[in-house]
Design a protein around this motif. Structure first.
Motif, mmCIF file in Angstrom:
data_model
loop_
_atom_site.group_PDB
_atom_site.id
_atom_site.type_symbol
_atom_site.label_atom_id
_atom_site.label_comp_id
_atom_site.label_asym_id
_atom_site.label_seq_id
_atom_site.Cartn_x
_atom_site.Cartn_y
_atom_site.Cartn_z
ATOM 1 N N TYR A 32 3.837 17.327 -3.121
ATOM 2 C CA TYR A 32 3.969 15.972 -3.657
ATOM 3 C C TYR A 32 4.489 15.045 -2.562
ATOM 4 N N LEU A 33 3.633 14.141 -2.124
ATOM 5 C CA LEU A 33 3.980 13.162 -1.087
ATOM 6 C C LEU A 33 4.097 11.788 -1.690
ATOM 7 N N THR A 34 5.192 11.105 -1.384
ATOM 8 C CA THR A 34 5.384 9.708 -1.793
ATOM 9 C C THR A 34 5.759 8.910 -0.562
ATOM 10 N N GLY A 35 4.980 7.895 -0.242
ATOM 11 C CA GLY A 35 5.256 7.114 0.954
ATOM 12 C C GLY A 35 4.671 5.720 0.894
ATOM 13 N N ASN A 36 5.191 4.860 1.740
ATOM 14 C CA ASN A 36 4.782 3.458 1.770
ATOM 15 C C ASN A 36 4.227 3.104 3.127
ATOM 16 N N ALA B 97 -2.834 4.826 -3.570
ATOM 17 C CA ALA B 97 -3.692 5.999 -3.458
ATOM 18 C C ALA B 97 -2.981 7.141 -4.164
ATOM 19 N N SER B 98 -3.545 7.598 -5.263
ATOM 20 C CA SER B 98 -2.936 8.638 -6.076
ATOM 21 C C SER B 98 -3.555 9.990 -5.737
ATOM 22 N N GLY B 99 -2.705 10.999 -5.538
ATOM 23 C CA GLY B 99 -3.227 12.330 -5.240
ATOM 24 C C GLY B 99 -2.122 13.301 -4.888
ATOM 25 N N ASP B 100 -2.414 14.578 -5.072
ATOM 26 C CA ASP B 100 -1.485 15.628 -4.675
ATOM 27 C C ASP B 100 -2.032 16.329 -3.435
ATOM 28 N N LEU B 101 -1.131 16.878 -2.645
ATOM 29 C CA LEU B 101 -1.564 17.611 -1.454
ATOM 30 C C LEU B 101 -1.814 19.072 -1.832
ATOM 31 N N LEU C 39 11.913 17.786 -9.613
ATOM 32 C CA LEU C 39 11.134 16.712 -8.983
ATOM 33 C C LEU C 39 12.025 15.504 -8.690
ATOM 34 N N ASP C 40 13.301 15.749 -8.517
ATOM 35 C CA ASP C 40 14.258 14.650 -8.347
ATOM 36 C C ASP C 40 13.947 13.806 -7.117
ATOM 37 N N LYS C 41 13.557 14.445 -6.009
ATOM 38 C CA LYS C 41 13.236 13.686 -4.793
ATOM 39 C C LYS C 41 12.049 12.762 -5.025
ATOM 40 N N THR C 42 11.034 13.284 -5.702
ATOM 41 C CA THR C 42 9.850 12.475 -5.974
ATOM 42 C C THR C 42 10.177 11.334 -6.923
ATOM 43 N N LYS C 43 10.941 11.618 -7.959
ATOM 44 C CA LYS C 43 11.317 10.576 -8.921
ATOM 45 C C LYS C 43 12.100 9.458 -8.227
ATOM 46 N N ALA D 89 0.859 -1.197 0.000
ATOM 47 C CA ALA D 89 0.000 0.000 0.000
ATOM 48 C C ALA D 89 0.885 1.234 0.000
ATOM 49 N N ALA D 90 0.545 2.199 -0.850
ATOM 50 C CA ALA D 90 1.374 3.399 -0.960
ATOM 51 C C ALA D 90 0.535 4.603 -1.352
ATOM 52 N N PHE D 91 1.105 5.790 -1.101
ATOM 53 C CA PHE D 91 0.505 7.044 -1.525
ATOM 54 C C PHE D 91 1.486 7.719 -2.482
ATOM 55 N N THR D 92 0.984 8.176 -3.636
ATOM 56 C CA THR D 92 1.866 8.785 -4.633
ATOM 57 C C THR D 92 1.230 10.037 -5.232
#
Length: 259
Positions: free
Chosen positions: A252-256, A171-175, A27-31, A6-9
């Motif tokens: 942009y949040l990316t997490g597991n 779960a796909s979405g932007d903050l 966007l290097d951190k997100t990539k 499960a992840a949020f991207t």
């Protein structure tokens, strides 16, 4: 356990190389975080991916599941005529979700759209590079209440646990985002929400529904998160942030979620 990941991207089209071009450097951190998620997802070996997108057919009082047997993605609307991908669908799982929603009196629209939106296709562009045979089930949220979204997530969990497939949830979405979003709101809302997720303060997350703070943030990931939290209800998990950045006035949040 059928639920394996499960992840949020985020899902900005700027993450697609042909679209982002030089902007991709910001966007290097997100990539890098998505690359890490891709490795973790590959290790989890899912057979089916449920992906929740804000752009998968928003209806006032109905959730959405896309039951098409095959999916294609393209980015012509963003000026990219070359990036195209294909995935297999899982109509039998979509039918099970539909049946369970009827059983629990939850309004669901089952659609059959071959073309998927960028809320689905951008995360999958990164996360399925080595999962060529993995099926996908695109899911859309509604304008119903936060508690209804959690309940819908619990129904999805019932569908997941009632089968033998190894299922991943994205779960796909932007903050918070938008040029009119106040900087203090952006920083406060995103940091506060991330802290709530880490601390499993799900009741407090639900209470954000309808608040001026949530409206001012102009996010598009809150309800995707609620559905995911419904799926994870009863699970003991930890949330690890792989990256958070806002180079273009968008969070942009990316997490597991590890469980």
């Amino acid at each position: 356990m059928p639920l394996v990941f499960a992840a949020f991207t985020p899902h900005t089209p700027l993450l697609i190389p042909a679209i982002g071009k030089k902007s991709l450097e910001k966007l290097d951190k997100t990539k890098k975080a998505l690359d890490k998620l891709e490795e973790e997802l590959y290790i989890a070996k899912p057979q089916v991916i449920f992906i929740i997108s804000p752009h998968s057919g928003l209806f006032e009082n109905s959730f959405v599941v896309n039951a098409h047997p095959n999916f294609v993605s393209s980015f012509e609307e963003f000026g990219d005529l070359s990036t195209k991908q294909n995935w297999k669908g899982a109509p039998e799982i979509a039918a099970k979700i539909n049946h369970l929603c009827q059983k629990h009196d939850i309004s669901l629209r089952s659609i059959g759209a071959e073309k998927i939106d960028h809320g689905v296709s951008v995360p999958l562009f990164y996360l399925t590079r080595h999962l060529k045979n993995c099926k996908i089930v695109p899911i859309g949220y509604s304008n119903k209440s936060a508690s209804d979204h959690v309940k819908f997530g619990q129904i999805l969990k019932e569908a997941i646990m009632d089968g033998n497939n190894r299922i991943a949830i994205i779960a796909s979405g932007d903050l918070s985002h938008g040029p009119n979003t106040k900087i203090w709101v952006k920083n406060h809302f995103d940091k506060r929400l991330i802290k709530m997720i880490k601390n499993m303060e799900n009741a407090e997350i639900i209470k954000l529904d309808g608040t001026p703070e949530l409206k001012e943030a102009k996010e598009c990931g809150y309800k995707s998160l609620l559905i995911l939290l419904g799926i994870l209800s009863g699970c003991n998990y930890s949330f690890i942030v792989h990256s958070y950045e806002h180079p273009f006035d968008v969070g942009y949040l990316t997490g597991n979620f590890y469980f």
